[in-house]
Design an enzyme around this catalytic site. Structure first.
Site, PDB file in Angstrom:
ATOM      1  N   LYS A  54     -36.721 -31.985  21.222  1.00  0.00           N
ATOM      2  CA  LYS A  54     -35.937 -33.215  21.397  1.00  0.00           C
ATOM      3  C   LYS A  54     -36.582 -34.269  20.509  1.00  0.00           C
ATOM      4  O   LYS A  54     -37.582 -34.876  20.855  1.00  0.00           O
ATOM      5  CB  LYS A  54     -35.999 -33.655  22.871  1.00  0.00           C
ATOM      6  CG  LYS A  54     -34.776 -34.401  23.368  1.00  0.00           C
ATOM      7  CD  LYS A  54     -34.444 -35.668  22.612  1.00  0.00           C
ATOM      8  CE  LYS A  54     -35.254 -36.865  23.096  1.00  0.00           C
ATOM      9  NZ  LYS A  54     -35.056 -38.049  22.236  1.00  0.00           N
ATOM     10  N   GLU A 103     -49.873 -36.429  24.261  1.00  0.00           N
ATOM     11  CA  GLU A 103     -50.488 -37.088  23.098  1.00  0.00           C
ATOM     12  C   GLU A 103     -49.938 -38.508  23.080  1.00  0.00           C
ATOM     13  O   GLU A 103     -48.792 -38.726  22.685  1.00  0.00           O
ATOM     14  CB  GLU A 103     -50.092 -36.363  21.800  1.00  0.00           C
ATOM     15  CG  GLU A 103     -50.633 -34.965  21.666  1.00  0.00           C
ATOM     16  CD  GLU A 103     -52.102 -34.942  21.261  1.00  0.00           C
ATOM     17  OE1 GLU A 103     -52.736 -36.013  21.150  1.00  0.00           O
ATOM     18  OE2 GLU A 103     -52.625 -33.835  21.078  1.00  0.00           O
ATOM     19  N   CYS A 138     -50.387 -43.374  15.718  1.00  0.00           N
ATOM     20  CA  CYS A 138     -51.131 -43.366  16.986  1.00  0.00           C
ATOM     21  C   CYS A 138     -52.620 -43.542  16.748  1.00  0.00           C
ATOM     22  O   CYS A 138     -53.315 -44.208  17.502  1.00  0.00           O
ATOM     23  CB  CYS A 138     -50.868 -42.070  17.728  1.00  0.00           C
ATOM     24  SG  CYS A 138     -51.254 -40.622  16.736  1.00  0.00           S
ATOM     25  N   GLU A 173     -51.952 -51.545  22.458  1.00  0.00           N
ATOM     26  CA  GLU A 173     -51.477 -50.914  21.224  1.00  0.00           C
ATOM     27  C   GLU A 173     -50.284 -51.713  20.707  1.00  0.00           C
ATOM     28  O   GLU A 173     -49.257 -51.813  21.382  1.00  0.00           O
ATOM     29  CB  GLU A 173     -51.048 -49.472  21.524  1.00  0.00           C
ATOM     30  CG  GLU A 173     -50.626 -48.739  20.279  1.00  0.00           C
ATOM     31  CD  GLU A 173     -50.098 -47.335  20.572  1.00  0.00           C
ATOM     32  OE1 GLU A 173     -49.282 -47.182  21.497  1.00  0.00           O
ATOM     33  OE2 GLU A 173     -50.502 -46.406  19.864  1.00  0.00           O
TER      34      GLU A 173
HETATM   35  P1  NAD Z   1     -41.623 -43.099  23.304  1.00  0.00           P
HETATM   36  O1  NAD Z   1     -42.522 -42.704  24.401  1.00  0.00           O
HETATM   37  O2  NAD Z   1     -40.707 -44.237  23.514  1.00  0.00           O
HETATM   38  O3  NAD Z   1     -40.690 -41.883  22.867  1.00  0.00           O
HETATM   39  C1  NAD Z   1     -41.226 -40.620  22.548  1.00  0.00           C
HETATM   40  C2  NAD Z   1     -40.182 -39.565  22.818  1.00  0.00           C
HETATM   41  O4  NAD Z   1     -39.922 -39.540  24.218  1.00  0.00           O
HETATM   42  C3  NAD Z   1     -38.833 -39.803  22.136  1.00  0.00           C
HETATM   43  O5  NAD Z   1     -38.312 -38.580  21.687  1.00  0.00           O
HETATM   44  C4  NAD Z   1     -37.985 -40.358  23.267  1.00  0.00           C
HETATM   45  O6  NAD Z   1     -36.611 -40.095  23.099  1.00  0.00           O
HETATM   46  C5  NAD Z   1     -38.522 -39.585  24.449  1.00  0.00           C
HETATM   47  N1  NAD Z   1     -38.274 -40.223  25.749  1.00  0.00           N
HETATM   48  C6  NAD Z   1     -38.043 -41.535  26.019  1.00  0.00           C
HETATM   49  N2  NAD Z   1     -37.824 -41.704  27.336  1.00  0.00           N
HETATM   50  C7  NAD Z   1     -37.922 -40.487  27.928  1.00  0.00           C
HETATM   51  C8  NAD Z   1     -37.828 -40.023  29.260  1.00  0.00           C
HETATM   52  N3  NAD Z   1     -37.554 -40.848  30.262  1.00  0.00           N
HETATM   53  N4  NAD Z   1     -38.040 -38.717  29.486  1.00  0.00           N
HETATM   54  C9  NAD Z   1     -38.347 -37.864  28.482  1.00  0.00           C
HETATM   55  N5  NAD Z   1     -38.418 -38.244  27.190  1.00  0.00           N
HETATM   56  C10 NAD Z   1     -38.222 -39.541  26.913  1.00  0.00           C
HETATM   57  O7  NAD Z   1     -42.582 -43.294  22.061  1.00  0.00           O
HETATM   58  P2  NAD Z   1     -42.195 -43.825  20.626  1.00  0.00           P
HETATM   59  O8  NAD Z   1     -41.919 -45.270  20.763  1.00  0.00           O
HETATM   60  O9  NAD Z   1     -41.152 -42.931  20.028  1.00  0.00           O
HETATM   61  O10 NAD Z   1     -43.567 -43.561  19.831  1.00  0.00           O
HETATM   62  C11 NAD Z   1     -44.583 -44.466  19.806  1.00  0.00           C
HETATM   63  C12 NAD Z   1     -45.698 -44.045  20.722  1.00  0.00           C
HETATM   64  O11 NAD Z   1     -46.079 -42.688  20.447  1.00  0.00           O
HETATM   65  C13 NAD Z   1     -46.956 -44.859  20.518  1.00  0.00           C
HETATM   66  O12 NAD Z   1     -47.522 -45.180  21.751  1.00  0.00           O
HETATM   67  C14 NAD Z   1     -47.861 -43.900  19.726  1.00  0.00           C
HETATM   68  O13 NAD Z   1     -49.226 -44.181  19.828  1.00  0.00           O
HETATM   69  C15 NAD Z   1     -47.504 -42.597  20.326  1.00  0.00           C
HETATM   70  N6  NAD Z   1     -47.882 -41.485  19.440  1.00  0.00           N
HETATM   71  C16 NAD Z   1     -48.947 -40.698  19.794  1.00  0.00           C
HETATM   72  C17 NAD Z   1     -49.353 -39.663  18.960  1.00  0.00           C
HETATM   73  C18 NAD Z   1     -50.530 -38.787  19.312  1.00  0.00           C
HETATM   74  O14 NAD Z   1     -50.672 -37.725  18.713  1.00  0.00           O
HETATM   75  N7  NAD Z   1     -51.395 -39.152  20.237  1.00  0.00           N
HETATM   76  C19 NAD Z   1     -48.672 -39.428  17.761  1.00  0.00           C
HETATM   77  C20 NAD Z   1     -47.600 -40.250  17.438  1.00  0.00           C
HETATM   78  C21 NAD Z   1     -47.216 -41.281  18.289  1.00  0.00           C
END
Ligand code: NAD
Length: 478
Positions: free
Chosen positions: A171, A246, A280, A379
């Site tokens: 997804k 992650e 991240c 963050e």
């Molecule tokens: P997000 O949590 O908003 O979304 C991530 C994914 O989760 C998307 O595909 C989104 O559609 C899905 N999602 C949203 N709501 C959901 C729900 N209720 N149930 C299941 N899935 C759902 O994150 P973002 O804004 O896309 O990304 C930014 C964040 O990701 C930052 O906090 C960043 O640090 C983190 N990140 C971490 C890593 C790592 O390896 N540690 C890598 C990249 C990004």
């Protein structure tokens, strides 16, 4: 204008509703994707189980590995096309998107060559018994990825799972789904049997929530924010399935007065502004020893002033951020900095001919940030670097560890003993000494502690996470 569909059981399947895909460089609509939900997720999970019962479930590890290697070749063949798509969709400068394609291919290559090297062991036991262990796939694994590095995050999460013999349901983030669908086309061409590689696009609260709550899933790999990570973990707990989380970070770069300061400065600036700070592992706090604070922030300020922001295809130092909400979020932190009269030490500038309607933010260096201030604690996920002072080693470790996160840290010093001490005392999943290269290291186990999550991706370690260890005890003296 292209309309993209879900990829389920080897077929393209439209959903009743669609979502607009916006180009962050100018705010225009560039395509539509399917707004999948519970029905599409259910079909994808069933397709994964059917594939596991077919040739995929019987395929030996060498042949699985070869399919992954073929996938890596196809990704490299289509590098320019994939990079353009990623660049338009995410807003990242073209050169950076091309580097992401290379890393994505590396994940398939690394895990393709590793597929036949996962083995169990025999365990000495009572006389008359032989005990052995096997790694077996979970079945169908779920992969929920964010929008900042779609190709990299997809390769990182999906390749080790396929190498282990799982079928996957991916997804992608609703803002940036296009390259995930392009990878599905390549998986088909590579020869993965139908149902092994499924992609359902849609909103997090619909498709994402349905996937994380689906009882047919054997493991969830989630990369994204802490808030959503908690929701996914809660959903997984209901069906008692393992999760890898992650999450975010507030990673410190710790600069001692005996560090190679020029090199440190260049790397630290790249480490926060790459991908417009939407990384991240971005080093978003720089902790500087008192006696070089002025000199070092002076150097950083000079570098920040030289940074140029442009559209993705202008290929300058930074592109736009991914959407309007992300720009508003970053600007709200800059407003807090001004309200609290923090020192704005330097800003980059917008390049010429910046398209109107894009989501642009200037990279900003903020000085003398108190360690407990929100700019040093939360963050921001944008090109904003908070500079803090420290006195000595003990002070540096205390400040470095004083956030809810623990993803990555950088230590800059020429003192070997100190680098060893800090490597152990800093709470982070990865520590870099006199370098900071978290993004690319496909071979290096990666993941967080504390609020940055748990489980490890990358490296060989990730493979074990996508398998289940089975112990078989045979009594052969009857
Ligand atoms: P997000 O949590 O908003 O979304 C991530 C994914 O989760 C998307 O595909 C989104 O559609 C899905 N999602 C949203 N709501 C959901 C729900 N209720 N149930 C299941 N899935 C759902 O994150 P973002 O804004 O896309 O990304 C930014 C964040 O990701 C930052 O906090 C960043 O640090 C983190 N990140 C971490 C890593 C790592 O390896 N540690 C890598 C990249 C990004």
């Amino acid at each position: 204008m292209d309309t993209y569909e879900n990829y389920i059981a080897g077929r393209w399947v439209a959903s009743a509703k669609t979502l607009d895909v916006i180009n962050p460089s100018d705010g225009t609509k560039m395509a539509e994707i399917s707004r999948g939900g519970a029905a599409e997720i259910d079909a994808a999970v069933l397709a994964g189980h059917a594939a596991r019962k077919g040739p995929w479930g019987k395929m030996d590890a060498v042949s699985r590995g070869r399919l992954l290697l073929r996938m890596a070749e196809l990704i490299r063949r289509d590098a320019e096309k994939l990079a353009r798509l990623e660049s338009d969709d995410v807003g990242k400068p073209t050169a950076l998107a091309l580097a992401d394609v290379v890393v994505c291919a590396r994940y398939f290559e690394y895990y393709g060559t590793a597929a036949d090297k996962v083995h169990g062991e025999t365990i000495p036991f009572q006389s008359g018994f032989t005990v052995m262990t096997f790694y077996e796939p979970h079945g169908v694994t779920a992969h929920i990825v964010p929008w900042n590095y779609p190709l990299q995050m997809t390769g990182r999460s999906v390749a080790p799972s396929l190498a282990m013999g799982n079928a996957i349901v991916l997804k992608p983030a609703e803002d940036t789904s296009l390259t995930a669908l392009a990878l599905a086309t390549l998986a088909q061409e590579a020869g993965f049997p139908p149902g092994v590689f499924n992609v359902v696009t849609g909103l997090g609260e619909e498709a994402g929530a349905a996937l994380s709550a689906h009882p047919g899933i054997g493991h969830i790999s989630f990369t994204g924010s802490r808030e959503v990570g908690r929701l996914v973990q809660t959903a997984a707990a209901k069906s008692t399935i393992p999760v890898t989380l992650e999450l975010g970070g507030k990673s410190p770069q710790i600069v001692f007065s005996d560090a190679p300061l020029e090199e440190a400065g260049a790397t630290i600036v790249t480490g926060i502004v790459r991908n417009a700070g939407q990384t991240c592992s971005a080093g978003s706090r720089v902790l500087i020893q008192d006696n070089v604070y002025d000199e070092f922030t002076g150097q950083l300020a000079k570098r920040f002033k030289e940074l140029r922001v442009g559209s993705a295809n202008q290929d300058l130092d930074l592109g736009p951020v991914v959407n309007a909400a992300q720009r508003t979020r970053i600007e709200s932190y800059l407003d807090i900095a001004r309200r609290d009269k923090l020192q704005i030490l330097a800003e980059g500038s917008f390049g010429i001919n910046l398209p109107s309607g894009g989501y642009y933010v200037k990279p900003t260096l903020i000085g003398n940030v108190p360690a407990n201030h929100v700019l040093a604690q939360e963050e921001i996920f944008g090109p904003v670097l908070a500079a803090l002072r420290f006195r000595d080693e003990e002070d540096a470790v205390r400040i470095a560890n004083d956030t809810p996160y623990g993803l990555v840290a950088g230590v800059w010093t020429s003192n070997l003993g100190r680098s060893m001490r800090l490597s152990r005392s800093i709470e982070a999943g990865q520590v870099f000494v006199n370098n900071y290269g978290a993004g690319g290291g496909v071979e290096l186990p990666f993941g967080g502690v504390k609020g940055s999550g748990f489980g490890r991706e990358k490296g060989f370690e990730a493979l074990y996470g996508f398998g289940v260890l089975k112990t078989v005890t045979i009594r052969h003296e009857l």
